[in-house]
Design a protein around this motif. Structure first.
Motif, PDB file in Angstrom:
ATOM      1  N   ARG A  91      24.109  76.442  91.788  1.00 43.18           N
ATOM      2  CA  ARG A  91      22.889  75.888  92.366  1.00 43.18           C
ATOM      3  C   ARG A  91      21.869  77.005  92.825  1.00 43.18           C
ATOM      4  O   ARG A  91      21.112  76.758  93.581  1.00 43.18           O
ATOM      5  N   GLU A 100      25.681  74.377  87.868  1.00 44.92           N
ATOM      6  CA  GLU A 100      24.416  73.685  88.115  1.00 44.92           C
ATOM      7  C   GLU A 100      23.249  75.015  88.641  1.00 44.92           C
ATOM      8  O   GLU A 100      22.423  74.521  89.308  1.00 44.92           O
ATOM      9  N   ARG A 107      18.455  75.427  91.349  1.00 45.85           N
ATOM     10  CA  ARG A 107      18.387  74.166  91.376  1.00 45.85           C
ATOM     11  C   ARG A 107      17.608  73.876  92.858  1.00 45.85           C
ATOM     12  O   ARG A 107      17.742  74.494  93.755  1.00 45.85           O
ATOM     13  N   SER A 142      20.332  73.464  87.219  1.00 48.00           N
ATOM     14  CA  SER A 142      20.264  71.867  86.966  1.00 48.00           C
ATOM     15  C   SER A 142      19.140  71.479  87.379  1.00 48.00           C
ATOM     16  O   SER A 142      18.674  71.702  88.652  1.00 48.00           O
ATOM     17  N   ASN A 143      18.599  70.354  86.822  1.00 51.00           N
ATOM     18  CA  ASN A 143      17.236  69.747  87.122  1.00 51.00           C
ATOM     19  C   ASN A 143      15.969  70.676  87.007  1.00 51.00           C
ATOM     20  O   ASN A 143      15.189  70.522  87.790  1.00 51.00           O
TER      21      ASN A 143
END
Length: 186
Positions: free
Chosen positions: A75, A104, A78, A107-108
């Motif tokens: 993350r 992640e 992220r 991620s996004n």
């Protein structure tokens, strides 16, 4: 905050340096300015642990001072709100010193269009590039042995992937919903 370190050289001269310091748990994390903001790294492990959501281009250096950068933490790039998209980050260059990309990590990051994975990456963990809708080209280096579940899930613009012989494990749904994908070469 800012810390000032003072040291005495062998010949008795004092020297000082100011550094940005953020304490994460019990481990010191320093920052490095890149295009659009800062990345934060652990000086003990050499892992990128966080990044400002304003970062546009993450050309991650192989070394920052005396620290060799060895990984991208889960993350790290992220958005802090798990459901929100990071629409700022457009390109990432990972150095050859990095061996893994955490779960992640990107991620996004829906604007991420250019990705250069370094030749040292061996592991791409689960959902590492989940929902990176703008990612159109992907070269998986010969060093990669493992691609986690949903690692490239919903990367809609990907058209072709070459998976090298070094890859011995591909997690479930690693390339699910990659609607533009027309060829996978193994």
């Amino acid at each position: 905050g800012t810390a000032t370190l003072t040291a005495t050289t062998k010949d008795g001269k004092k020297t000082s340096v100011s550094v940005e310091l953020e304490v994460v748990g019990e481990t010191a994390s320093y920052s490095k300015t890149i295009t659009g903001g800062n990345i934060y790294y652990n000086t003990v492990t050499g892992v990128i642990v966080d990044a400002d959501s304003s970062v546009i281009s993450a050309n991650i250096p192989s070394r920052i001072g005396d620290t060799t950068i060895t990984g991208i933490a889960p993350r790290a790039f992220r958005h802090t709100d798990w459901w929100a998209e990071n629409t700022t980050l457009t390109n990432v260059m990972i150095p050859n010193t990095v061996t893994y990309i955490g779960e992640e990590a990107f991620s996004n990051c829906t604007a991420l269009a250019l990705l250069d994975l370094g030749n040292g990456v061996t592991t791409i963990e689960n959902e590492a590039f989940y929902n990176c809708k703008a990612l159109a080209n992907l070269t998986i280096p010969e060093s990669v042995t493992s691609i986690g579940s949903s690692a490239f899930y919903n990367c809609k613009r990907l058209t072709g992937i070459n998976i090298p012989n070094s890859v011995t494990s591909i997690g479930e749904g690693a390339f699910s919903f990659c609607d533009g994908l027309t060829s996978i070469e193994i």
